[in-house]
Write a protein that holds these residues in place. Structure first.
Motif, PDB file in Angstrom:
ATOM      1  N   ASP A   1       1.085  -1.187  -0.256  1.00 32.55           N
ATOM      2  CA  ASP A   1       0.091   0.050   0.043  1.00 32.55           C
ATOM      3  C   ASP A   1       1.024   1.265  -0.166  1.00 32.55           C
ATOM      4  O   ASP A   1       0.748   2.221  -0.894  1.00 32.55           O
ATOM      5  CB  ASP A   1      -0.840  -0.119   1.243  1.00 32.55           C
ATOM      6  CG  ASP A   1      -2.107   1.159   1.299  1.00 32.55           C
ATOM      7  OD1 ASP A   1      -3.099   0.977   0.808  1.00 32.55           O
ATOM      8  OD2 ASP A   1      -1.442   2.204   1.697  1.00 32.55           O
ATOM      9  N   VAL A   2       1.970   1.339   1.043  1.00 29.30           N
ATOM     10  CA  VAL A   2       2.788   2.587   1.011  1.00 29.30           C
ATOM     11  C   VAL A   2       3.644   2.650  -0.328  1.00 29.30           C
ATOM     12  O   VAL A   2       3.987   3.811  -0.340  1.00 29.30           O
ATOM     13  CB  VAL A   2       3.559   2.818   2.336  1.00 29.30           C
ATOM     14  CG1 VAL A   2       2.545   2.669   3.533  1.00 29.30           C
ATOM     15  CG2 VAL A   2       4.567   1.436   2.377  1.00 29.30           C
ATOM     16  N   SER A   3       3.868   1.999  -0.977  1.00 28.31           N
ATOM     17  CA  SER A   3       4.755   1.792  -2.096  1.00 28.31           C
ATOM     18  C   SER A   3       4.057   2.182  -3.260  1.00 28.31           C
ATOM     19  O   SER A   3       4.546   2.241  -4.477  1.00 28.31           O
ATOM     20  CB  SER A   3       5.480   0.296  -2.453  1.00 28.31           C
ATOM     21  OG  SER A   3       4.693  -0.805  -2.672  1.00 28.31           O
ATOM     22  N   SER A   4       2.573   2.024  -3.443  1.00 26.26           N
ATOM     23  CA  SER A   4       1.812   2.236  -4.398  1.00 26.26           C
ATOM     24  C   SER A   4       1.996   3.446  -5.147  1.00 26.26           C
ATOM     25  O   SER A   4       1.572   3.580  -6.466  1.00 26.26           O
ATOM     26  CB  SER A   4       0.347   2.275  -4.072  1.00 26.26           C
ATOM     27  OG  SER A   4      -0.210   2.935  -3.296  1.00 26.26           O
ATOM     28  N   LYS A   5       2.379   4.569  -4.734  1.00 29.83           N
ATOM     29  CA  LYS A   5       2.673   5.893  -5.117  1.00 29.83           C
ATOM     30  C   LYS A   5       3.939   6.061  -5.960  1.00 29.83           C
ATOM     31  O   LYS A   5       4.318   7.113  -6.769  1.00 29.83           O
ATOM     32  CB  LYS A   5       2.650   7.139  -4.062  1.00 29.83           C
ATOM     33  CG  LYS A   5       1.103   7.266  -3.695  1.00 29.83           C
ATOM     34  CD  LYS A   5       1.343   8.440  -2.544  1.00 29.83           C
ATOM     35  CE  LYS A   5      -0.317   8.546  -1.991  1.00 29.83           C
ATOM     36  NZ  LYS A   5       0.231   9.817  -1.104  1.00 29.83           N
ATOM     37  N   TYR A   6       4.768   5.062  -5.957  1.00 30.97           N
ATOM     38  CA  TYR A   6       6.112   4.915  -6.562  1.00 30.97           C
ATOM     39  C   TYR A   6       6.319   4.175  -7.744  1.00 30.97           C
ATOM     40  O   TYR A   6       5.717   3.025  -7.745  1.00 30.97           O
ATOM     41  CB  TYR A   6       7.091   4.840  -5.398  1.00 30.97           C
ATOM     42  CG  TYR A   6       7.106   5.666  -4.115  1.00 30.97           C
ATOM     43  CD1 TYR A   6       7.346   6.960  -4.079  1.00 30.97           C
ATOM     44  CD2 TYR A   6       6.638   5.017  -3.032  1.00 30.97           C
ATOM     45  CE1 TYR A   6       7.097   7.729  -2.989  1.00 30.97           C
ATOM     46  CE2 TYR A   6       6.479   5.922  -1.770  1.00 30.97           C
ATOM     47  CZ  TYR A   6       6.769   7.279  -1.887  1.00 30.97           C
ATOM     48  OH  TYR A   6       6.756   7.849  -0.796  1.00 30.97           O
TER      49      TYR A   6
END
Length: 654
Positions: free
Chosen positions: A121-126
């Protein structure tokens, strides 16, 4: 073709063929359509290292929120709390769990799958590339495989299960969990902005800076307390005295002694010799809580040291004020205006009663002169600051990561103020015979600060720059002070409390005006419909109903009292401003107990959020400064493609 041909030749070394250039254009165009990454803003940390580190670990409550969204009602609230604490403090929490858990392998399987979901989830923006760069080398392949394969894919379920089982069976589960928790923490905050004042009051400024030195992406806008320590490191004796006085006032010697190895023994010895019979009641340290950490003897020793350095401070400040008459600060040389016979001090033509006139080192004939003993002591203290390698290292870090202001994604960041005239126009401030205002003033001060540390700075300019740290700390027109005076002398020595008043400058009086904020933003060439000023410096009294959002939302003041010394005054324990793809969220924190309490009991900083401004559409990388930079790169690469295809530059094929 708009790009300089010489630059295109250099660019061709990185992208030697049409295929290479075209691939990069495709990559950059795709990146522009990712969601805007998350920025965090903190101000006025004041040495509160445990609370600061915890806020970094929990991303201002963002990780807790994501865990809640991901798992919803599928796991109990206690399990969510345990998972969050594990993410924040993986090494310490693992030790407790291993001591209590009966079926450890089963716990490992469940937990690793949960952590992978949070990490996904936290890596989805990258981009995958950016995520890959943030993965620890020893687990990079495994984490990447788990992030991009799902257990609900029947064809890959066994594959994922075997990876997890093998991590456990090879005895690497603990190391893997620590690694992926650190990745989650790292990706939860893309850019950290510190709006000044790392130093003073709290015990761990050096620990905060050690943490920041290892942090992936951050900047700082220098605060008045940072400048004071920078001046001390540069060798300004008045700054050294102020640093020591503030540390003694709060009975906080940890940063000085443990952090930077400053030898306090000469000051203690001197203070006992000179002020041994003086109770120094006005200099008893301001303890933040009655926790019994100082016995009576130690408190009185600190009080004597406190008075000793305060007197020396006023003398060393007077020497600089006399050397720099253009600052017009000779009125602060108040030792000259003490009437020892009548025990009064004359300020602006009016006599005020002194609390005490016990000054064994002050001569009525030459009150600003250091005694031989004081002079010897200052030489020792000066040497101690100048030879502290760790202090030099930390000051270099502050210099390399910051300046007086920065502009990022339509936000103007600075610590305290911009000098203004009574009508809200930018005030001209004279430095070395030239006038500067607004952006030019802040930029020149930044250059002057750096000049104090550069070996190629002309000697006279270097001496002025070193002196100027004191003006930045307490000068009327300093953008880091911006008050009528610093009433330190009055608070220590005068009975009339009306003399303690420090009238705030026009910025603080007028900052609630949208027109004034617009004028400042225009002067700094900040454009866009949703532009803001963000600063700290003056604590927001939330308990009295003060709103940190001012000027119709154009100004955000995020000093909510991170320092324990301000908790009773502000009613809270600091703000964090979070700027993500949906807009701005202000997080208001309650006091943090301790890291140990968080690990043992799963306690977190209790926080409440206030939506400041939501965007009409989800912001993308294309909407940010990074997007502008990417568009420029794409244009240059398209020029390179044109040059290749029209034979202006030859492809470099192997």
């Amino acid at each position: 073709m708009n790009t300089d041909l010489r630059y295109l030749h250099l660019l061709s070394n990185t992208y030697p063929t049409v295929a290479d250039a075209a691939s990069e254009i495709i990559n950059l165009e795709a990146i522009q359509n990712l969601p805007k990454s998350t920025e965090h803003f903190l101000a006025d940390l004041h040495g509160e290292h445990e609370a600061f580190i915890h806020v970094l670990k929990n991303a201002s409550g963002n990780i807790k929120r994501k865990v809640g969204e991901i798992f919803g009602n599928t796991i109990r609230e206690t399990e969510k709390k345990e998972l969050c604490t594990l993410i924040y403090y993986p090494e310490q929490k693992l030790e407790l769990i291993k001591a209590a858990e009966e079926d450890l392998d089963d716990w490992y399987r469940i937990t690793i799958h949960q952590l992978v979901r949070v990490c996904r989830d936290v890596s989805s923006k990258y981009t995958r590339s950016k995520v890959r760069k943030n993965l620890p080398e020893e687990f990079s392949y495994i984490i990447e495989e788990l992030l991009h394969e799902r257990t609900d894919d029947q064809d890959k379920a066994a594959y994922v299960a075997v990876i997890v089982d093998t991590v456990i069976s090879t005895g690497r589960a603990d190391d893997f969990i620590v690694a992926i928790c650190n990745v989650i923490q790292r990706l939860a905050i893309d850019q950290l902005h510190i709006l000044g004042d790392i130093y003073d009051r709290g015990p761990g400024a050096h620990i905060i800076l050690d943490t920041l030195r290892q942090y992936h992406s951050w900047d700082i806008q220098w605060g008045n307390h940072d400048i004071l320590w920078m001046g001390a490191a540069a060798g300004n004796d008045a700054c050294i005295c102020n640093v020591l006085r503030l540390s003694l006032r709060y009975a906080n010697l940890a940063t000085l002694e443990e952090g930077y190895g400053i030898n306090m023994v000469p000051l203690a010895t001197f203070a006992l010799e000179v002020y041994g019979d003086d109770p120094c009641e006005e200099f008893i340290p301001k303890l933040l809580k009655d926790d019994g950490r100082l016995d009576e003897k130690t408190r009185h020793l600190i009080a004597k040291m406190h008075k000793a350095i305060a007197v020396i401070q006023f003398k060393t400040e007077a020497a600089i004020f006399n050397r720099r008459p253009e600052w017009q600060m000779n009125d602060r040389n108040l030792l000259e205006h003490i009437d020892f016979t009548n025990q009064t001090c004359t300020i602006d033509g009016k006599e005020y009663a002194m609390k005490s006139c016990h000054f064994p080192t002050i001569s009525a004939d030459n009150p600003n002169a250091l005694t031989p003993e004081e002079d010897t002591l200052m030489k020792k203290l000066h040497h101690s600051f100048r030879v502290s390698e760790k202090l030099r290292k930390h000051i270099r870090t502050i210099l390399s990561h910051g300046c007086m202001y920065t502009i990022c994604n339509q936000n103007l960041l600075f610590h305290a103020s911009i000098p203004l005239n009574d009508d809200g126009t930018l005030k001209n401030v004279e430095i070395l015979g030239k006038s500067y205002a607004g952006k030019e003033l802040m930029s020149y001060i930044g250059q002057l600060v750096r000049a104090a540390f550069q070996s190629d700075t002309p000697a006279d300019l270097k001496e002025y720059a070193k002196d100027y740290f004191l003006y930045l700390w307490c000068g009327k027109e300093s953008p880091l002070f911006d008050k009528s005076k610093m009433a330190t002398f009055e608070r220590y020595f005068l009975t009339d409390k009306s003399t303690y008043q420090e009238e705030k400058g026009n910025y603080f009086k007028l900052r609630n005006s949208e027109d004034v904020c617009d004028r400042i933003l225009d002067a700094f060439e900040v454009t866009g419909a949703n532009r803001h000023i963000i600063n700290g410096h003056v604590p927001v009294h939330a308990s009295k109903g003060e709103n940190p959002i001012k000027a119709g939302g154009k100004l955000m003041v995020i000093d909510g009292g991170f320092s324990e010394a301000y908790h009773s005054e502000t009613g809270i324990a600091g703000y964090t401003l979070v700027y993500h793809s949906r807009g701005f969220v202000l997080v208001q924190h309650e006091p943090f107990t301790s890291a140990q309490d968080a690990i043992l009991r799963g306690t977190d900083i209790k926080s409440s959020t206030q939506i400041v401004e939501m965007s009409a559409h989800r912001m993308l990388v294309a909407d940010t400064d990074k997007g502008e930079e990417l568009r420029s790169q794409i244009s240059e690469l398209k020029d390179l493609l044109y040059a290749y295809r029209h034979g202006i530059i030859k492809e470099k094929r192997n």
